[in-house]
Design a protein around this motif. Structure first.
Motif, PDB file in Angstrom:
ATOM      1  N   GLY A   1      27.445   7.290  63.198  1.00 10.88           N
ATOM      2  CA  GLY A   1      26.802   6.378  62.264  1.00 10.88           C
ATOM      3  C   GLY A   1      26.300   5.108  62.911  1.00 10.88           C
ATOM      4  N   ASN A   2      27.073   4.567  63.873  1.00 10.50           N
ATOM      5  CA  ASN A   2      26.626   3.325  64.517  1.00 10.50           C
ATOM      6  C   ASN A   2      25.316   3.542  65.262  1.00 10.50           C
ATOM      7  N   ARG A   3      25.183   4.710  65.903  1.00 11.66           N
ATOM      8  CA  ARG A   3      23.926   5.008  66.615  1.00 11.66           C
ATOM      9  C   ARG A   3      22.773   5.195  65.626  1.00 11.66           C
ATOM     10  N   PHE A   4      23.073   5.831  64.487  1.00  9.54           N
ATOM     11  CA  PHE A   4      22.045   6.051  63.467  1.00  9.54           C
ATOM     12  C   PHE A   4      21.540   4.725  62.893  1.00  9.54           C
ATOM     13  N   VAL A   5      22.488   3.838  62.508  1.00  6.18           N
ATOM     14  CA  VAL A   5      22.092   2.550  61.925  1.00  6.18           C
ATOM     15  C   VAL A   5      21.359   1.702  62.957  1.00  6.18           C
TER      16      VAL A   5
ATOM     17  N   LEU B   1      28.492   8.444  51.986  1.00  5.38           N
ATOM     18  CA  LEU B   1      29.609   7.555  52.280  1.00  5.38           C
ATOM     19  C   LEU B   1      29.465   6.231  51.542  1.00  5.38           C
ATOM     20  N   VAL B   2      28.287   5.604  51.624  1.00  2.37           N
ATOM     21  CA  VAL B   2      28.062   4.315  50.955  1.00  2.37           C
ATOM     22  C   VAL B   2      28.144   4.488  49.441  1.00  2.37           C
ATOM     23  N   GLY B   3      27.537   5.562  48.925  1.00  4.25           N
ATOM     24  CA  GLY B   3      27.597   5.810  47.489  1.00  4.25           C
ATOM     25  C   GLY B   3      29.014   6.017  46.991  1.00  4.25           C
ATOM     26  N   SER B   4      29.822   6.707  47.787  1.00  4.24           N
ATOM     27  CA  SER B   4      31.223   6.945  47.409  1.00  4.24           C
ATOM     28  C   SER B   4      31.993   5.636  47.310  1.00  4.24           C
ATOM     29  N   ILE B   5      31.734   4.728  48.250  1.00  6.22           N
ATOM     30  CA  ILE B   5      32.428   3.434  48.234  1.00  6.22           C
ATOM     31  C   ILE B   5      32.110   2.677  46.948  1.00  6.22           C
TER      32      ILE B   5
ATOM     33  N   GLY C   1      24.226  16.309  57.882  1.00  5.24           N
ATOM     34  CA  GLY C   1      23.620  15.411  58.857  1.00  5.24           C
ATOM     35  C   GLY C   1      24.034  13.965  58.634  1.00  5.24           C
ATOM     36  N   ILE C   2      23.861  13.136  59.666  1.00  9.47           N
ATOM     37  CA  ILE C   2      24.353  11.770  59.620  1.00  9.47           C
ATOM     38  C   ILE C   2      23.590  10.923  58.590  1.00  9.47           C
ATOM     39  N   GLU C   3      22.296  11.207  58.381  1.00 17.31           N
ATOM     40  CA  GLU C   3      21.525  10.405  57.433  1.00 17.31           C
ATOM     41  C   GLU C   3      22.065  10.580  56.014  1.00 17.31           C
ATOM     42  N   TRP C   4      22.181  11.827  55.560  1.00 16.68           N
ATOM     43  CA  TRP C   4      22.717  12.063  54.226  1.00 16.68           C
ATOM     44  C   TRP C   4      24.200  11.728  54.166  1.00 16.68           C
ATOM     45  N   GLY C   5      24.889  11.915  55.286  1.00  9.48           N
ATOM     46  CA  GLY C   5      26.294  11.530  55.341  1.00  9.48           C
ATOM     47  C   GLY C   5      26.480  10.045  55.085  1.00  9.48           C
TER      48      GLY C   5
END
Length: 441
Positions: A315-319, A18-22, A10-14
């Motif tokens: 992601g843009n819609r989620f944020v 993603l941020v954690g990987s960066i 899902g986009i939330e955990w995604g």
């Protein structure tokens, strides 16, 4: 089809992954451009499969073919030429006459020169190095308080983020699709306000405690006239260059890109007049420009790829939904964005912050009914704070490279806190009173 099953989270955990990987990859020491590109590639294949790669590549193509981006190498070349010419050195020497016997006169003249340099180039690193070479030794030799001397050099040098033609504002205008000329106009008032605040701080502290900044010995009477003439001559060329760049933009004669090219021509003409134009000067300036612009473009490519795949993921819609869903006044949402930018500024380069956050933040600002030009000014002031903020404030590292060996990085960062607080005060003013930035626009 063909993905690795990342969609299942899902986009939330995604987003969290993603941020954690960066941040994990950044801790490994990899450059930001490669980190963002690698994460983008993994998420493209893992979320959509390899067939989605052309969609993300089209985003990169759109970034690198943006016409406004041409202004960046022009302004960087202009700054590189100024760094290697004697224009800034003569300007600093000439300002001694104008500073006169003011309390903290050399610090004041340093800030005035910083404003001129910012108005001519908009590149921060070069300004701080120049001021560190020209002004810091003179202030230390005269017995200036070390913290005031260091703070003035770094604070004054960082004005390049705010005072047009700022590269920060050019990149913001490029990402946010707003008029760069309007951004330049809006930045005049906060830029002048910030410079004035620095000067007022120095004046008050030196008037209260004159020992912090011993006065310069007066010039002999027979030297004052010639010194004033030299000062006027030293100001003419920088003022003409600044007018060629900013005057033509404000008058509507030239676009930002055209004005940048005119600025390069103006600096080249000035070095010819001063008989400083050599093959080595041009060669070294061009090589520095290629290095700087290469870094900007690679970070831009990596960030554009990452933002492209994140938007495809939704992601843009989620944020946007998460931020707009905050049960608070719109100004509180803006404050949250500012806090996010301030925290990112402790760890990331401003280019990466701009590329990663603005494609998400600017549409939210528009939905809230705010002017993206005004938000651009808030962003520029915020990035100015990031240049001074520990532990990775670039201004401190630029100055450390040219400062006397006895001045440590710790000394530099301790000296910057009053200037960081003044920057935050101006940020709060721009936030509370948007017309301070927008009245000229």
């Amino acid at each position: 089809m063909g993905g690795l099953g990342l969609q299942a989270m899902g986009i939330e955990w995604g987003t969290y992954v993603l941020v954690g990987s960066i941040f994990l990859l950044l801790l490994s020491g990899l450059p930001l451009a490669f980190v963002t590109g690698l994460v983008a590639l993994v998420f493209t294949v893992g979320w959509f499969g390899p067939n989605a790669i052309p969609l993300v590549i089209s985003r990169v193509y759109g970034f690198i073919t943006e016409y406004s981006l041409v202004a960046v190498p022009m302004f960087v070349l202009m700054a590189s030429l100024l760094d290697r010419s004697g224009i800034a050195r003569d300007l600093f020497s000439g300002m001694r006459v104008l500073a006169g016997r003011l309390p903290g006169g050399v610090a004041i003249q340093t800030l005035v020169v910083a404003v001129f340099l910012a108005a001519m180039s908009g590149i921060i690193g070069g300004e701080i190095v120049l001021l560190g070479i020209l002004a810091l030794p003179q202030m230390l030799r005269l017995g200036y308080d070390r913290k005031i001397a260091i703070g003035v050099v770094c604070g004054g040098g960082s004005l390049g983020t705010m005072i047009p033609p700022s590269i920060v504002l050019i990149i913001y205008g490029l990402i946010a699709s707003v008029s760069i000329a309007d951004l330049f106009v809006a930045a005049v008032t906060p830029g002048v306000l910030l410079a004035g605040l620095y000067m007022t701080y120095v004046l008050i502290r030196c008037m209260v405690n004159p020992e912090l900044a011993p006065a310069m010995p007066p010039l002999p009477a027979d030297e004052r006239g010639p010194a004033r003439i030299r000062a006027i001559k030293a100001v003419i060329l920088p003022a003409a260059i600044a007018f060629m760049v900013l005057g033509t933009i404000y008058a509507g004669i030239a676009s930002v890109t055209e004005a940048a090219a005119m600025g390069v021509f103006g600096v080249l003409a000035a070095t010819m007049i001063r008989r400083e134009l050599t093959f080595k000067l041009v060669h070294d300036s061009v090589m520095q420009t290629l290095t700087t612009c290469g870094m900007i473009v690679w970070i831009g490519v990596g960030a554009a790829t990452l933002v492209g795949v994140y938007n495809l993921m939704g992601g843009n819609r989620f944020v946007s939904a998460t931020i707009l869903g905050i049960d608070a006044a719109p100004v509180v949402i803006i404050i949250v964005m500012m806090i996010i930018l301030l925290i990112l500024g402790l760890f990331l380069d401003w280019i990466g912050i701009a590329m990663l956050t603005l494609p998400i933040f600017v549409p939210i600002i528009t939905k809230l009914g705010y002017d993206p030009i005004w938000f651009g000014i808030l962003f520029a002031v915020n990035m100015q704070v990031s240049f001074l903020s520990p532990p990775f404030g670039p201004a401190a590292f630029y100055l450390k490279g040219v400062a006397p060996p006895e001045i440590s990085l710790g000394d530099i960062f301790k000296s910057l806190w009053p200037f960081i607080l003044m920057q935050l005060a101006v940020l709060a003013l721009m936030l509370a009173f948007p017309n301070l930035a927008m009245w000229l626009v």
